[in-house]
Design an enzyme around this catalytic site. Structure first.
Site, PDB file in Angstrom:
ATOM      1  N   GLU A 148      32.273  10.899  14.958  1.00 52.15           N
ATOM      2  CA  GLU A 148      33.754  11.140  14.935  1.00 52.15           C
ATOM      3  C   GLU A 148      35.031  11.035  15.056  1.00 52.15           C
ATOM      4  OE1 GLU A 148      35.799  16.042  13.396  1.00 52.15           O
ATOM      5  OE2 GLU A 148      33.545  15.379  15.697  1.00 52.15           O
TER       6      GLU A 148
ATOM      7  N   SER B 118      34.718  -5.727  25.433  1.00 50.51           N
ATOM      8  CA  SER B 118      33.398  -5.829  25.851  1.00 50.51           C
ATOM      9  C   SER B 118      32.613  -4.520  26.252  1.00 50.51           C
ATOM     10  CB  SER B 118      33.690  -6.893  27.178  1.00 50.51           C
ATOM     11  OG  SER B 118      31.778  -6.834  27.196  1.00 50.51           O
TER      12      SER B 118
ATOM     13  N   ARG C   8      30.253  14.533  17.560  1.00 48.77           N
ATOM     14  CA  ARG C   8      31.500  14.364  17.907  1.00 48.77           C
ATOM     15  C   ARG C   8      31.830  13.283  18.630  1.00 48.77           C
ATOM     16  NH1 ARG C   8      31.559  17.525  14.628  1.00 48.77           N
ATOM     17  NH2 ARG C   8      31.309  19.783  14.863  1.00 48.77           N
TER      18      ARG C   8
END
Length: 147
Positions: free
Chosen positions: A91, A114, A88
């Site tokens: 995703e 960063s 996820r």
């Protein structure tokens, strides 16, 4: 002996003793997020941190030294993660990565966020429709330089 074996030992002891990462973090003196990453082999501990972790998980002095070695960062076993929770996140970056990039560039200019000068906070947010996971990522903006 190698770093992966130390990580596996830490996880084994954590499970067998019912240890919570937040409790480990308090004894180490760092956030639960950083401490968990260190115990999972993604951060470098100093001697005091390694000793605290060693005491909790029953690590020998030689095993504690592995916690002080700069690790090979990145712990996913496959290019596209197969674990549902980690997938996820993949995703989210796949869908919203270009949006995040565009908005960071619009606000800050040409550069990156960063992951070295970085902090993370994960917390539970109660919600009548089902608890929510709140993740705050905070990284220093590093502009690309002209040379």
């Amino acid at each position: 002996m190698n770093r992966l074996e130390i990580t596996e030992k830490i996880i084994t002891v954590k499970v067998s003793k019912g240890i919570q990462w937040a409790d480990v973090a308090k004894k180490v003196g760092q956030s639960k997020e950083w401490t968990t990453a260190a115990c999972l082999g993604q951060m470098t501990c100093d001697a005091a941190q390694a000793k605290a972790i060693g005491k909790i998980f029953g690590l020998t002095s030689d095993e504690q030294k592995w916690l002080q070695v700069v690790p090979y960062k990145g712990s996913l076993p496959t290019p596209v993660p197969t674990d549902p929770l980690i997938y996820r996140w993949y995703e989210i970056v796949s869908v919203y990565g270009t949006t995040i990039k565009e908005l960071i560039h619009e606000e800050f200019g040409d550069g990156i966020m960063s992951a070295i000068d970085f902090s993370m906070d994960i917390e539970r947010q109660p919600d009548p429709k089902g608890d929510r996971v709140k993740v705050v990522l905070s990284g220093k903006f590093l502009p690309y330089k002209t040379y």
